[in-house]
Motif scaffolding. Sequence first.
Motif, PDB file in Angstrom:
ATOM      1  N   GLU A  45       5.782  -5.595  -7.087  1.00 45.10           N
ATOM      2  CA  GLU A  45       4.684  -6.246  -6.367  1.00 45.10           C
ATOM      3  C   GLU A  45       3.477  -5.325  -6.248  1.00 45.10           C
ATOM      4  N   GLN A  46       3.624  -4.298  -5.456  1.00 42.77           N
ATOM      5  CA  GLN A  46       2.559  -3.334  -5.193  1.00 42.77           C
ATOM      6  C   GLN A  46       3.223  -2.069  -4.649  1.00 42.77           C
ATOM      7  N   GLU A  51       5.096   5.165  -2.038  1.00 44.92           N
ATOM      8  CA  GLU A  51       4.472   5.196  -3.362  1.00 44.92           C
ATOM      9  C   GLU A  51       2.983   5.516  -3.228  1.00 44.92           C
ATOM     10  N   PHE A  58       7.834   2.876  -7.207  1.00 44.34           N
ATOM     11  CA  PHE A  58       9.256   2.734  -6.855  1.00 44.34           C
ATOM     12  C   PHE A  58       9.944   4.075  -6.562  1.00 44.34           C
ATOM     13  N   ASN A  84       3.602  -2.168 -11.326  1.00 47.59           N
ATOM     14  CA  ASN A  84       3.416  -3.178 -10.285  1.00 47.59           C
ATOM     15  C   ASN A  84       2.313  -4.147 -10.684  1.00 47.59           C
ATOM     16  N   HIS A 169      12.933  -9.311  -5.576  1.00 52.99           N
ATOM     17  CA  HIS A 169      12.393  -7.969  -5.396  1.00 52.99           C
ATOM     18  C   HIS A 169      13.497  -7.100  -4.773  1.00 52.99           C
TER      19      HIS A 169
HETATM   20  N1  URA Z   1       7.708  -2.196  -4.003  1.00 51.98           N
HETATM   21  C1  URA Z   1       7.091  -2.512  -5.157  1.00 51.98           C
HETATM   22  O1  URA Z   1       6.935  -3.681  -5.510  1.00 51.98           O
HETATM   23  N2  URA Z   1       6.640  -1.526  -5.907  1.00 51.98           N
HETATM   24  C2  URA Z   1       6.766  -0.270  -5.609  1.00 51.98           C
HETATM   25  O2  URA Z   1       6.312   0.577  -6.365  1.00 51.98           O
HETATM   26  C3  URA Z   1       7.447   0.048  -4.395  1.00 51.98           C
HETATM   27  C4  URA Z   1       7.899  -0.927  -3.621  1.00 51.98           C
END
Ligand code: URA
Length: 202
Positions: A45-46, A51, A58, A84, A169
Amino acid sequence: MTTLTELTELSESAATCTRCDLYKRATQTVFGEGGAGAALVFVGEQPGDQEDKQGHPFVGPAGRVLDRALADSGIVRSDAYVTNAVKHFKWTERGKRRIHERPGSTEIRACRPWLEDELRLVRPRLIVLLGAVAGESVFGSSFRVGTYRGKITDASVGSWQGPAVGTIHPSAVLRGPDPEARDQAYAGLVADLKVAREAAGL
Ligand code: URA
């Protein structure tokens, strides 16, 4: 120029990205990382809080779930490029904590050219969509994890075309209300990743 050099240059350009407002409150752009010729690209996602601070995708709690699920589904890290859909951390303040906020459609769309470029350079055999935001980035806002998970669907992202597999996720595993629910969610994640691995011929 090698793919690795091109990816490095791409991530340097992304470091100064102002295509949406998220850069204003994030510590840094968190770009994709992994094998330049990876067979599988994992789209999250982000970046989360960790991070955002460390500058790598991640590496926090969701990353630990992903690492374990990769190992349990027989996927080796060198076959994976991890990125992401949105490359800046979106958050709201709660007391002293920064709480993750879901990126909106405008931010997802603004960030998509980076994903298109990553896929153009890595040229994976298959992409794995980790959750609804990754799915929206690739298939639009009608994407539903329940419809796409564990299934192979043709995708087209910029000039890259190939199969995509949806799944939950990794953070959904952590959010399970009890150990049984968490175990079940984790087993589902691993099963979906096995579908992706086999479809990629790994
Ligand atoms: N969740 C995500 O989607 N990406 C990351 O890099 C960390 C947590």
